[in-house]
Design a protein around this motif. Structure first.
Motif, mmCIF file in Angstrom:
data_model
loop_
_atom_site.group_PDB
_atom_site.id
_atom_site.type_symbol
_atom_site.label_atom_id
_atom_site.label_comp_id
_atom_site.label_asym_id
_atom_site.label_seq_id
_atom_site.Cartn_x
_atom_site.Cartn_y
_atom_site.Cartn_z
ATOM 1 N N UNK A 257 -62.281 -17.729 -31.867
ATOM 2 C CA UNK A 257 -62.840 -18.579 -30.812
ATOM 3 C C UNK A 257 -63.325 -19.911 -31.390
ATOM 4 N N UNK A 258 -64.064 -19.868 -32.481
ATOM 5 C CA UNK A 258 -64.573 -21.102 -33.071
ATOM 6 C C UNK A 258 -63.472 -21.923 -33.713
ATOM 7 N N UNK A 259 -62.451 -21.260 -34.263
ATOM 8 C CA UNK A 259 -61.291 -21.998 -34.762
ATOM 9 C C UNK A 259 -60.626 -22.766 -33.618
ATOM 10 N N UNK A 260 -60.532 -22.108 -32.471
ATOM 11 C CA UNK A 260 -59.910 -22.744 -31.295
ATOM 12 C C UNK A 260 -60.714 -23.968 -30.861
ATOM 13 N N UNK A 261 -62.037 -23.830 -30.778
ATOM 14 C CA UNK A 261 -62.865 -24.956 -30.353
ATOM 15 C C UNK A 261 -62.793 -26.114 -31.339
ATOM 16 N N UNK A 262 -62.834 -25.814 -32.624
ATOM 17 C CA UNK A 262 -62.769 -26.888 -33.619
ATOM 18 C C UNK A 262 -61.407 -27.561 -33.638
ATOM 19 N N UNK A 263 -60.349 -26.789 -33.407
ATOM 20 C CA UNK A 263 -59.021 -27.390 -33.285
ATOM 21 C C UNK A 263 -58.960 -28.312 -32.072
ATOM 22 N N UNK A 264 -59.563 -27.882 -30.970
ATOM 23 C CA UNK A 264 -59.578 -28.707 -29.768
ATOM 24 C C UNK A 264 -60.355 -30.001 -30.017
ATOM 25 N N UNK A 265 -61.471 -29.899 -30.716
ATOM 26 C CA UNK A 265 -62.222 -31.090 -31.064
ATOM 27 C C UNK A 265 -61.416 -32.041 -31.935
ATOM 28 N N UNK A 266 -60.716 -31.481 -32.919
ATOM 29 C CA UNK A 266 -59.858 -32.297 -33.793
ATOM 30 C C UNK A 266 -58.793 -33.018 -32.980
ATOM 31 N N UNK A 267 -58.199 -32.323 -32.033
ATOM 32 C CA UNK A 267 -57.131 -32.887 -31.211
ATOM 33 C C UNK A 267 -57.653 -34.023 -30.332
ATOM 34 N N UNK A 268 -58.802 -33.819 -29.712
ATOM 35 C CA UNK A 268 -59.371 -34.857 -28.840
ATOM 36 C C UNK A 268 -59.719 -36.098 -29.649
ATOM 37 N N UNK A 269 -60.345 -35.921 -30.784
ATOM 38 C CA UNK A 269 -60.693 -37.062 -31.633
ATOM 39 C C UNK A 269 -59.446 -37.828 -32.051
ATOM 40 N N UNK A 270 -58.391 -37.097 -32.430
ATOM 41 C CA UNK A 270 -57.158 -37.743 -32.879
ATOM 42 C C UNK A 270 -56.480 -38.516 -31.763
ATOM 43 N N UNK A 271 -56.692 -38.119 -30.504
ATOM 44 C CA UNK A 271 -56.088 -38.827 -29.372
ATOM 45 C C UNK A 271 -56.592 -40.262 -29.255
ATOM 46 N N UNK A 272 -57.655 -40.597 -29.966
ATOM 47 C CA UNK A 272 -58.170 -41.959 -29.941
ATOM 48 C C UNK A 272 -57.422 -42.919 -30.836
ATOM 49 N N UNK A 273 -56.447 -42.424 -31.587
ATOM 50 C CA UNK A 273 -55.664 -43.287 -32.469
ATOM 51 C C UNK A 273 -54.723 -44.166 -31.653
ATOM 52 N N UNK A 274 -54.588 -45.415 -32.063
ATOM 53 C CA UNK A 274 -53.645 -46.322 -31.432
ATOM 54 C C UNK A 274 -53.218 -47.370 -32.446
ATOM 55 N N UNK A 275 -52.312 -48.234 -32.034
ATOM 56 C CA UNK A 275 -51.852 -49.303 -32.924
ATOM 57 C C UNK A 275 -52.985 -50.272 -33.259
ATOM 58 N N UNK A 276 -54.001 -50.310 -32.403
ATOM 59 C CA UNK A 276 -55.125 -51.219 -32.619
ATOM 60 C C UNK A 276 -56.249 -50.590 -33.422
ATOM 61 N N UNK A 277 -56.054 -49.330 -33.857
ATOM 62 C CA UNK A 277 -57.095 -48.645 -34.601
ATOM 63 C C UNK A 277 -57.477 -47.343 -33.929
ATOM 64 N N UNK A 278 -58.753 -46.995 -33.985
ATOM 65 C CA UNK A 278 -59.216 -45.735 -33.401
ATOM 66 C C UNK A 278 -60.498 -45.968 -32.624
ATOM 67 N N UNK A 279 -60.592 -45.322 -31.484
ATOM 68 C CA UNK A 279 -61.840 -45.263 -30.735
ATOM 69 C C UNK A 279 -61.857 -43.950 -29.972
#
Length: 323
Positions: free
Chosen positions: A55-77
């Motif tokens: 369960x905690x692996x799943x939540x931390x993976x989800x957090x990693x995925x959401x954070x990574x979605x902020x990547x763009x050609x202009x940087x990260x937010x």
């Protein structure tokens, strides 16, 4: 405190951008049995052996995925808003936002409490620095004949950084279990309920900024999503692809499909926008059976795969400009 207030002064005449993510997270269940729901599949003693560690692996993976979605050609937010489908309850979202890898993002959330038999719901995570909720409602779907109880539609209105009001709808439409044709009326039933809510906003605010996002269990050209086009909405996710081989958000028997979608109101669609499937390499595995790549899901059958989800996220970046 004064700095936070300054952030919320309407930025008249200034162009801003919102990053909005949609993701079916594939079975975010806690490990406790809810006697009112059919969640026995996701317990430690079940054939899946769904333990606290998993369960905690799943939540931390989800957090990693959401954070990574902020990547763009202009940087990260950090994404401003994240719509999630297939979440069991408030406990899972409290753990995700307050105790997981995502805890320092300071996300808040609102979610439904639906009559779905499995107990799954939809959620809107939001950054309080870019979205301030004004009102929230769950739109209940009264089942039609032979239709199972399904997820509520989540409605949230709130103020964005320009001072404008944004109306958000998050949905997870009935699945195709039992066949696409047989279940099509159920998805149309949900869409009619959604369109009535959209029309009611248009009556009082014809130029309102609106967004509808979620798992439609239909592609852009199917009948139910097409109804939104008749009610002043534009599908900005149609044709969205990834950069690392994903041609949709979901892969079924070797074919990519885009059953996750994002619609925005026509007036808002005149602003610069871009929608892509986020298919970072860590979210993918080789598709040994059909070739190419596929989402790195959490389970393959009953075998634990320590993955992320069977869906990939959609990421919309769109301009907002106050009048």
């Amino acid at each position: 405190m004064c700095c936070l207030l300054l952030l919320w002064l309407p930025l008249y005449g200034q162009a801003q951008q919102l990053t909005i993510v949609e993701l079916n997270v594939e079975n975010v269940f806690d490990t406790q049995h809810d006697s009112l729901k059919n969640d026995q599949e996701w317990l430690p003693e079940s054939p899946r052996h769904w333990t606290r560690r998993k369960y905690w692996d799943k939540l931390n993976h989800l957090g990693q995925e959401i954070i990574a979605c902020g990547e763009s050609e202009d940087g990260w937010s950090l994404p401003d808003m994240v719509a999630l489908c297939e979440v069991e309850n408030d406990t899972t979202m409290r753990d995700l936002t307050k105790r997981s890898l995502l805890r320092k993002a300071h996300y808040e959330y609102v979610m439904t409490d639906s009559p779905d038999e499995r107990g799954i719901d939809v959620v809107l995570l939001y950054s309080p620095f870019s979205f301030a909720p004004i009102a929230t409602h769950s739109l209940r779907i009264e089942p039609m004949a032979e239709m199972r109880k399904t997820r509520d539609i989540l409605y949230v209105s709130g103020r964005i950084v320009t001072g404008d009001t944004l109306h958000v709808f998050v949905l997870h439409a009935p699945s195709r279990y039992g066949g696409e044709r047989a279940t099509r009326p159920f998805r149309l039933h949900v869409m009619n309920r959604l369109c009535a809510a959209i029309d009611s906003i248009h009556v009082t605010s014809p130029l309102a900024k609106m967004i509808v996002l979620g798992d439609f269990n239909d592609t852009a050209d199917d009948v139910a999503p097409q109804l939104l086009l008749q009610h002043g909405m534009v599908n900005v996710s149609k044709g969205a692809m990834g950069r690392n081989g994903a041609k949709g958000t979901y892969k079924f028997k070797g074919e990519w499909e885009s059953i996750d979608q994002i619609f925005i109101s026509e007036e808002w669609a005149t602003q610069p926008h871009d929608c892509q499937v986020f298919d970072a390499p860590f979210l993918l595995v080789e598709d040994d059976k059909y070739g190419g790549v596929m989402p790195r899901r959490n389970y393959i059958g009953m075998r634990y795969n320590k993955g992320f989800s069977d869906h990939l996220p959609l990421v919309l970046r769109i301009g907002v400009h106050s009048r």
